[in-house]
Motif scaffolding. Structure first.
Motif, PDB file in Angstrom:
ATOM      1  N   MET A 173       0.751  -1.279   0.389  1.00 36.57           N
ATOM      2  CA  MET A 173       0.125  -0.218   0.094  1.00 36.57           C
ATOM      3  C   MET A 173       1.159   1.304  -0.562  1.00 36.57           C
ATOM      4  SD  MET A 173      -0.981  -0.763   4.073  1.00 36.57           S
ATOM      5  CE  MET A 173      -2.345   0.902   4.245  1.00 36.57           C
ATOM      6  N   GLN A 174       0.195   2.014  -0.803  1.00 35.44           N
ATOM      7  CA  GLN A 174       0.904   4.057  -0.560  1.00 35.44           C
ATOM      8  C   GLN A 174      -0.273   5.134  -0.976  1.00 35.44           C
ATOM      9  OE1 GLN A 174       4.047   4.273  -4.347  1.00 35.44           O
ATOM     10  NE2 GLN A 174       5.494   4.798  -2.813  1.00 35.44           N
ATOM     11  N   TRP A 175       0.260   5.849  -0.578  1.00 33.53           N
ATOM     12  CA  TRP A 175      -0.349   6.812  -0.135  1.00 33.53           C
ATOM     13  C   TRP A 175       0.366   7.846  -1.666  1.00 33.53           C
ATOM     14  CZ3 TRP A 175      -0.431   4.527   4.335  1.00 33.53           C
ATOM     15  CH2 TRP A 175      -2.061   4.336   4.585  1.00 33.53           C
ATOM     16  N   ASN A 176      -0.580   8.241  -2.203  1.00 34.14           N
ATOM     17  CA  ASN A 176       0.121   9.403  -3.305  1.00 34.14           C
ATOM     18  C   ASN A 176      -1.365  10.443  -3.648  1.00 34.14           C
ATOM     19  OD1 ASN A 176      -2.108   9.744  -5.480  1.00 34.14           O
ATOM     20  ND2 ASN A 176      -1.955   7.391  -4.923  1.00 34.14           N
ATOM     21  N   THR A 177      -0.473  11.884  -3.536  1.00 28.66           N
ATOM     22  CA  THR A 177      -1.510  13.065  -4.336  1.00 28.66           C
ATOM     23  C   THR A 177      -1.879  13.200  -5.463  1.00 28.66           C
ATOM     24  OG1 THR A 177       0.310  14.220  -4.912  1.00 28.66           O
ATOM     25  CG2 THR A 177      -0.069  14.097  -1.951  1.00 28.66           C
ATOM     26  N   TRP A 178      -2.038  12.106  -6.521  1.00 27.85           N
ATOM     27  CA  TRP A 178      -1.717  12.804  -7.859  1.00 27.85           C
ATOM     28  C   TRP A 178      -3.201  11.916  -8.146  1.00 27.85           C
ATOM     29  CZ3 TRP A 178      -2.633   9.155 -11.907  1.00 27.85           C
ATOM     30  CH2 TRP A 178      -2.126   7.430 -11.491  1.00 27.85           C
ATOM     31  N   SER A 179      -4.003  10.841  -7.114  1.00 29.00           N
ATOM     32  CA  SER A 179      -5.038   9.971  -7.577  1.00 29.00           C
ATOM     33  C   SER A 179      -6.317  10.515  -6.816  1.00 29.00           C
ATOM     34  CB  SER A 179      -4.159   8.602  -8.198  1.00 29.00           C
ATOM     35  OG  SER A 179      -4.066   8.142  -7.300  1.00 29.00           O
ATOM     36  N   THR A 180      -6.517   9.931  -7.135  1.00 31.66           N
ATOM     37  CA  THR A 180      -7.743   9.540  -6.050  1.00 31.66           C
ATOM     38  C   THR A 180      -7.415   8.112  -5.110  1.00 31.66           C
ATOM     39  OG1 THR A 180      -9.427   8.874  -6.658  1.00 31.66           O
ATOM     40  CG2 THR A 180      -9.377  10.529  -6.594  1.00 31.66           C
ATOM     41  N   GLY A 181      -6.046   7.159  -5.542  1.00 27.89           N
ATOM     42  CA  GLY A 181      -6.164   5.756  -5.364  1.00 27.89           C
ATOM     43  C   GLY A 181      -6.857   5.012  -5.635  1.00 27.89           C
ATOM     44  N   GLY A 182      -6.744   3.168  -5.097  1.00 28.91           N
ATOM     45  CA  GLY A 182      -8.006   2.645  -5.582  1.00 28.91           C
ATOM     46  C   GLY A 182      -7.643   1.009  -5.121  1.00 28.91           C
ATOM     47  N   ALA A 210     -13.220   6.671   7.212  1.00 33.33           N
ATOM     48  CA  ALA A 210     -12.804   5.724   6.139  1.00 33.33           C
ATOM     49  C   ALA A 210     -12.552   6.479   4.690  1.00 33.33           C
ATOM     50  CB  ALA A 210     -13.996   4.385   5.678  1.00 33.33           C
ATOM     51  N   GLU A 211     -13.288   7.410   4.310  1.00 30.84           N
ATOM     52  CA  GLU A 211     -13.168   7.998   2.694  1.00 30.84           C
ATOM     53  C   GLU A 211     -12.073   8.708   2.694  1.00 30.84           C
ATOM     54  OE1 GLU A 211     -17.126   7.265   4.904  1.00 30.84           O
ATOM     55  OE2 GLU A 211     -17.647   6.178   2.954  1.00 30.84           O
ATOM     56  N   ALA A 212     -11.914   9.320   3.960  1.00 31.56           N
ATOM     57  CA  ALA A 212     -11.167  10.409   3.732  1.00 31.56           C
ATOM     58  C   ALA A 212      -9.563   9.354   3.929  1.00 31.56           C
ATOM     59  CB  ALA A 212     -10.677  11.117   5.201  1.00 31.56           C
ATOM     60  N   VAL A 213      -9.626   7.708   5.134  1.00 30.68           N
ATOM     61  CA  VAL A 213      -8.470   7.776   5.180  1.00 30.68           C
ATOM     62  C   VAL A 213      -7.481   6.430   3.528  1.00 30.68           C
ATOM     63  CG1 VAL A 213      -7.126   5.469   6.197  1.00 30.68           C
ATOM     64  CG2 VAL A 213      -8.621   7.152   7.442  1.00 30.68           C
ATOM     65  N   GLN A 214      -9.079   6.641   3.101  1.00 29.89           N
ATOM     66  CA  GLN A 214      -8.117   5.917   1.443  1.00 29.89           C
ATOM     67  C   GLN A 214      -8.198   6.909   0.526  1.00 29.89           C
ATOM     68  OE1 GLN A 214     -12.000   2.629   1.275  1.00 29.89           O
ATOM     69  NE2 GLN A 214     -11.903   1.891   3.595  1.00 29.89           N
ATOM     70  N   GLU A 215      -8.456   8.047   0.448  1.00 32.45           N
ATOM     71  CA  GLU A 215      -8.393   9.159  -0.153  1.00 32.45           C
ATOM     72  C   GLU A 215      -6.971   9.008  -0.698  1.00 32.45           C
ATOM     73  OE1 GLU A 215      -8.284  11.848  -3.382  1.00 32.45           O
ATOM     74  OE2 GLU A 215      -9.998  11.113  -1.521  1.00 32.45           O
ATOM     75  N   GLY A 216      -6.455   8.964  -2.110  1.00 37.46           N
ATOM     76  CA  GLY A 216      -5.543   8.778  -2.366  1.00 37.46           C
ATOM     77  C   GLY A 216      -3.996   7.576  -1.985  1.00 37.46           C
ATOM     78  N   ARG A 223      -1.038  13.671   7.460  1.00 33.35           N
ATOM     79  CA  ARG A 223      -1.037  15.354   7.261  1.00 33.35           C
ATOM     80  C   ARG A 223      -1.757  14.835   5.912  1.00 33.35           C
ATOM     81  NH1 ARG A 223       4.432  15.724   9.208  1.00 33.35           N
ATOM     82  NH2 ARG A 223       4.824  15.656   6.887  1.00 33.35           N
ATOM     83  N   HIS A 224      -1.766  14.291   5.765  1.00 35.56           N
ATOM     84  CA  HIS A 224      -2.179  13.642   4.168  1.00 35.56           C
ATOM     85  C   HIS A 224      -3.859  13.745   4.397  1.00 35.56           C
ATOM     86  CE1 HIS A 224      -3.401  12.280   0.514  1.00 35.56           C
ATOM     87  NE2 HIS A 224      -3.614  10.885   0.559  1.00 35.56           N
ATOM     88  N   ILE A 225      -3.997  12.605   5.088  1.00 39.40           N
ATOM     89  CA  ILE A 225      -5.960  12.299   5.031  1.00 39.40           C
ATOM     90  C   ILE A 225      -5.911  13.330   6.295  1.00 39.40           C
ATOM     91  CG2 ILE A 225      -6.738  10.535   6.928  1.00 39.40           C
ATOM     92  CD1 ILE A 225      -4.675   8.456   6.774  1.00 39.40           C
ATOM     93  N   LEU A 226      -5.521  13.879   7.068  1.00 39.90           N
ATOM     94  CA  LEU A 226      -6.121  14.945   7.881  1.00 39.90           C
ATOM     95  C   LEU A 226      -6.861  16.465   6.954  1.00 39.90           C
ATOM     96  CD1 LEU A 226      -4.407  15.178  10.982  1.00 39.90           C
ATOM     97  CD2 LEU A 226      -6.730  14.233  10.985  1.00 39.90           C
ATOM     98  N   ASN A 227      -5.540  16.380   5.606  1.00 38.70           N
ATOM     99  CA  ASN A 227      -5.853  17.698   4.928  1.00 38.70           C
ATOM    100  C   ASN A 227      -7.310  16.975   3.589  1.00 38.70           C
ATOM    101  OD1 ASN A 227      -3.609  19.620   5.937  1.00 38.70           O
ATOM    102  ND2 ASN A 227      -1.985  18.336   4.703  1.00 38.70           N
ATOM    103  N   THR A 228      -7.062  15.774   3.754  1.00 40.15           N
ATOM    104  CA  THR A 228      -7.939  15.710   2.497  1.00 40.15           C
ATOM    105  C   THR A 228      -9.764  15.156   3.302  1.00 40.15           C
ATOM    106  OG1 THR A 228      -7.678  12.887   3.433  1.00 40.15           O
ATOM    107  CG2 THR A 228      -6.663  13.954   1.707  1.00 40.15           C
ATOM    108  N   SER A 229      -9.663  15.813   4.803  1.00 42.77           N
ATOM    109  CA  SER A 229     -10.837  15.064   5.569  1.00 42.77           C
ATOM    110  C   SER A 229     -11.162  16.890   5.752  1.00 42.77           C
ATOM    111  CB  SER A 229     -10.943  14.327   6.937  1.00 42.77           C
ATOM    112  OG  SER A 229      -9.649  15.502   8.276  1.00 42.77           O
ATOM    113  N   THR A 230     -10.975  17.876   5.573  1.00 47.73           N
ATOM    114  CA  THR A 230     -10.842  19.044   5.772  1.00 47.73           C
ATOM    115  C   THR A 230     -11.830  19.426   4.606  1.00 47.73           C
ATOM    116  OG1 THR A 230      -9.523  20.045   5.246  1.00 47.73           O
ATOM    117  CG2 THR A 230      -8.751  20.270   7.142  1.00 47.73           C
TER     118      THR A 230
END
Length: 391
Positions: free
Chosen positions: A267-276, A323-329, A384-391
């Motif tokens: 698993m890996q988080w990124n900022t270029w996609s919504t993930g999958g 869960a949606e915020a955690v899985q973003e990216g 930080r990435h997850i919290l930023n997407t949840s705001t």
């Protein structure tokens, strides 16, 4: 299966024999209702024929015997699949008077005995070779086993030659060449791109297995071999390093005590996609998810919230991260191999085994928590990435 990633200990070559074949019903059922066995008679079903033969070879890899699979789209419209596994059994079974290889190719059968080495199987419950033979206008099997090369030919699932012992051979393995029956299929021309995508996927899911694909229409060879397995798969799905929230990808694997569930995660988080999410059960893509994916998602959300509170990224009064915020990216690949898979529906795209949910939750909680604790800088970047997407 072992913690090092080898799903099972190798079985002795002589332990896979005619006694492991059990009859269910004949080939006519397959030809009358092909969609029940390969999904359709369109392009999808056509390529499923190849994947069923490849699944047999992958099973040999999972049993610890094959490390190479070569697939060729032949110039005359057929497909050849060869592996360096044990080779299909060739001895004659006393009760039927038929060679075991002939029974495997002509009777709806399965291998329930664990002594075959197939603790998990990725085909149609072990029926794949019989199905492919029944739906092929011609099929030739070549086996290297017991010191010789053996051959037999079939038409529409019926043997037209006896199993023949040829020259001596020091190797082991099976090669099957088949031609889809134009009376069954709406289309009989194979897509290199479709086969290539799935074979590459299988190489990611089975680290250390080398798979090649050659197209003789004109020749166009590719070869896939990924020792890093799912980490390499995530790198393939996440192709833009500047967008990584952390690097490298997080990866772990584990097996339960009785060797009935083996799980691998990358698993890996990124900022270029919504993930999958890409989830698999016994190397079959579970497009509808299932208990293994459910267990992963549940554990992931709980762990992120627990860690964020422990590290004071969230206060006691803050709402939990969704869960949606955690899985973003987040790009994640979850692969589970279970001894007795239970799927919903004939398409085998949703896993139902309850033990997969519980076991994966425990594995993810242990390994991901350890990774976050031992990588505080990367963990902080993820939170930080997850919290930023949840705001």
């Amino acid at each position: 299966m072992t913690e090092s990633g080898n799903p099972s200990q190798p079985a002795n070559v002589n332990e896979y024999n005619a006694s492991h074949i059990q009859v269910l019903e004949g080939r006519e059922a397959i030809r009358r209702r092909p969609g029940m066995y390969i999904g359709s008679t369109s392009e999808r079903g056509l390529h499923q024929m190849v994947f069923q033969v490849v699944s047999y070879a992958v099973d040999e890899h999972l049993a610890g015997h094959a490390d190479t699979i070569d697939v060729t789209i032949t110039a005359d419209g057929g497909v050849r699949v060869a592996d360096n596994g044990r080779g299909l059994p060739v001895e004659v079974e006393e009760s039927t008077g038929k060679p075991a290889v002939e029974r495997e190719l002509t009777e709806l059968s399965f291998r329930p005995n664990p002594h075959t080495g197939y603790s998990v199987s990725g085909g149609i419950n072990g029926l794949g070779l019989c199905v492919v033979n029944a739906l092929s206008s011609r099929l030739t099997v070549e086996v290297h086993r017991d010191g010789h090369r053996w051959t037999q030919e079939y038409e529409k699932g019926t043997p037209i030659t006896a199993l023949t012992r040829n020259e001596e051979s020091s190797g082991n393995g099976t090669a099957i060449v088949f031609f889809p029956d134009a009376d069954i299929f709406e289309i009989t021309r194979y897509s290199f791109a479709t086969l290539s995508e799935r074979l590459q996927e299988l190489s990611f899911l089975n680290g250390g297995l080398a798979i090649s694909l050659t197209d003789e229409r004109p020749e166009r060879p590719v070869r896939y071999h990924h020792s890093d397995g799912l980490q390499a798969y995530v790198a393939h799905l996440n192709p833009y390093p500047p967008s990584f929230v952390h690097s490298p990808a997080i990866a772990f694997e584990s097996e339960n005590e009785d060797a009935t569930v083996f799980v691998q995660v990358a698993m890996q988080w990124n900022t270029w996609s919504t993930g999958g999410f890409h989830s698999f059960a016994n190397t079959t893509r579970t497009h509808e998810g299932g208990t293994h994916e459910q267990g992963f998602r549940t554990a992931l959300t709980n762990i992120v919230n627990d860690y964020a509170r422990r590290q004071h990224h969230l206060s006691a009064d803050d709402e939990a991260v969704t869960a949606e915020a955690v899985q973003e990216g987040l790009t994640a690949v979850i692969s589970v191999k279970v001894a007795r898979p239970v799927f919903e529906g004939a398409t085998r795209t949703k896993l139902s085994n309850p033990e997969a949910d519980a076991y994966i939750q425990g594995v993810v909680r242990k390994h991901l928590t350890d990774w976050l604790d031992h990588h505080p800088d990367e963990a902080a970047a993820i939170i930080r990435h997850i919290l930023n997407t949840s705001t």
